[in-house]
Design a protein around this motif. Structure first.
Motif, short mmCIF file in Angstrom:
data_model
loop_
_atom_site.label_atom_id
_atom_site.label_comp_id
_atom_site.label_asym_id
_atom_site.label_seq_id
_atom_site.Cartn_x
_atom_site.Cartn_y
_atom_site.Cartn_z
N LEU A 178 55.57 61.83 -21.14
CA LEU A 178 57.00 61.89 -21.46
C LEU A 178 57.20 62.61 -22.79
O LEU A 178 56.61 62.24 -23.80
CB LEU A 178 57.54 60.46 -21.55
CG LEU A 178 59.01 60.26 -21.89
CD1 LEU A 178 59.88 60.74 -20.76
CD2 LEU A 178 59.28 58.78 -22.18
N SER A 179 58.03 63.66 -22.77
CA SER A 179 58.35 64.36 -24.02
C SER A 179 59.84 64.24 -24.35
O SER A 179 60.24 64.47 -25.50
CB SER A 179 57.96 65.83 -23.92
OG SER A 179 58.63 66.45 -22.82
N LYS A 180 60.66 63.87 -23.36
CA LYS A 180 62.09 63.70 -23.60
C LYS A 180 62.62 62.64 -22.65
O LYS A 180 62.27 62.61 -21.47
CB LYS A 180 62.83 65.03 -23.38
CG LYS A 180 64.33 64.95 -23.60
CD LYS A 180 65.00 66.30 -23.36
CE LYS A 180 66.50 66.23 -23.52
NZ LYS A 180 67.15 67.55 -23.29
N LEU A 181 63.47 61.76 -23.18
CA LEU A 181 64.08 60.71 -22.38
C LEU A 181 65.58 60.75 -22.57
O LEU A 181 66.07 60.77 -23.70
CB LEU A 181 63.53 59.34 -22.81
CG LEU A 181 64.11 58.11 -22.12
CD1 LEU A 181 63.75 58.10 -20.64
CD2 LEU A 181 63.60 56.83 -22.80
N ARG A 182 66.29 60.75 -21.48
CA ARG A 182 67.76 60.77 -21.51
C ARG A 182 68.28 59.54 -20.78
O ARG A 182 67.96 59.34 -19.59
CB ARG A 182 68.29 62.05 -20.86
CG ARG A 182 69.81 62.23 -20.95
CD ARG A 182 70.23 63.52 -20.26
NE ARG A 182 71.64 63.81 -20.42
CZ ARG A 182 72.60 63.32 -19.64
NH1 ARG A 182 72.30 62.49 -18.64
NH2 ARG A 182 73.86 63.64 -19.85
N ILE A 183 69.06 58.71 -21.47
CA ILE A 183 69.60 57.48 -20.89
C ILE A 183 71.12 57.50 -21.04
O ILE A 183 71.64 57.62 -22.15
CB ILE A 183 69.04 56.23 -21.61
CG1 ILE A 183 67.52 56.20 -21.54
CG2 ILE A 183 69.63 54.96 -21.02
CD1 ILE A 183 66.90 55.17 -22.44
N GLU A 184 71.80 57.40 -19.92
CA GLU A 184 73.27 57.39 -19.95
C GLU A 184 73.79 56.17 -19.20
O GLU A 184 73.39 55.91 -18.06
CB GLU A 184 73.83 58.66 -19.30
CG GLU A 184 75.36 58.71 -19.34
CD GLU A 184 75.92 59.92 -18.59
OE1 GLU A 184 76.56 60.77 -19.22
OE2 GLU A 184 75.70 59.99 -17.36
N SER A 185 74.67 55.41 -19.87
CA SER A 185 75.35 54.31 -19.20
C SER A 185 76.84 54.60 -19.19
O SER A 185 77.40 55.14 -20.15
CB SER A 185 75.07 52.97 -19.89
OG SER A 185 75.63 52.94 -21.19
#
Length: 307
Positions: A70-77
């Motif tokens: 993993l190099s980038k994590l995007r979390i949207e709620s």
């Protein structure tokens, strides 16, 4: 008030990390006067597993496992929420707390009565006062804060008036400064500097109240911000927010006090979670294999729904 909430978190790593596990506390937990609808959580890359669970405390937690590098994590709620004004009893006191500078005259039990009731209360659930009476990881005891707060807690003072006086003192004596502290700053440090952010102000209020026998909890959520006259509302410019909640006896229950803004929690305060301190309700934490430097950006939009 009806709102659409969007909370976007992006985490970037200088080099790939592996076997990452995260705790998300983004889905609002049940709370009186608040109804949540259409909650949606989007995660990129898609986790290997997601485990949804409640608690501890008043918290909804999503536990993620990502096995691939993993190099980038995007979390949207995203969710829609309908927030009512506080209960009739608490709402009676809102005009007196609207920055008038006057000492409000309030009813409700006294400080001494709440101390006694909290000590004798046998409710061990997350809504009971017992878990919020004692020092915790990020709200340890502080003799300096306890001594400073002593004048706000005379035994025959109404507990609501005591909370309001403490809240106003923090608002007046402390300077909001986003560069002064981090999420790991303990309340003693912020207290000595008299600088900090909403997290620090809530922690100071919690430590002060607990030192004098009043159960106090940390609330994580959102606050609607209103742009200056003639200026547009900027998408993504809102923020997560924190305030303190004091247990004011069985009749009044938990009452939210926002020392950052010197007001009771109202219909523009959107509740997400309640715990002993920030560590119990942090929107995101976790562990991974690797030593990569990481950067995190957060964008929040609190949009009133009209029409």
């Amino acid at each position: 008030m009806l709102y659409d909430i969007r909370h976007l978190t992006t985490v970037k790593y200088a080099s790939p990390v592996r076997l990452a596990r995260f705790n998300l506390r983004l889905r609002p937990a049940p709370w009186p006067g608040q109804v949540v609808d259409r909650f949606r959580l989007t995660i990129d890359p898609v986790p290997w597993s997601i485990q949804e669970e409640a608690g501890p405390f008043i918290v909804n937690r999503s536990r993620l496992t990502i096995r691939d590098p993993l190099s980038k994590l995007r979390i949207e709620s995203r969710f829609r929420v309908d927030v009512s004004e506080p209960s009739l009893i608490a709402a009676m006191y809102l005009p007196e707390l609207a920055g008038t500078g006057a000492d409000p005259v309030m009813g409700g039990p006294t400080v001494a009565q709440v101390r006694t009731r909290a000590a004798q209360n046998r409710d061990l659930t997350a809504m009971g006062p017992a878990s919020y009476l004692y020092p915790s990881q990020m709200a340890p005891s502080s003799p300096a804060i306890a001594a400073w707060a002593l004048p706000f807690f005379p035994t025959q003072q109404g507990v609501l008036a005591a909370g309001a006086a403490l809240m106003r003192a923090i608002h007046n004596e402390f300077t909001y400064d986003g560069a002064a502290t981090t999420t790991k700053t303990l309340p003693e440090q912020a207290f000595q500097a008299r600088h900090g952010v909403c997290q620090d102000f809530a922690h100071v209020m919690i430590v002060a109240a607990r030192a004098h026998g009043i159960p106090a909890a940390y609330v994580s959520g959102y606050l609607r911000t209103i742009p200056p006259p003639g200026k547009p509302r900027l998408v993504g410019a809102d923020a997560t927010h924190a305030w303190a909640s004091l247990w004011c006896g069985e009749e009044l229950g938990w009452v939210g006090f926002d020392p950052t803004n010197d007001t009771l929690a109202r219909s523009d305060h959107i509740f997400t979670a309640m715990g002993r301190d920030y560590a119990d309700v942090a929107p995101l934490d976790g562990v991974f294999h690797g030593g990569a430097r990481q950067t995190m950006t957060v964008s929040v939009d609190v949009a009133p729904v009209t029409g």
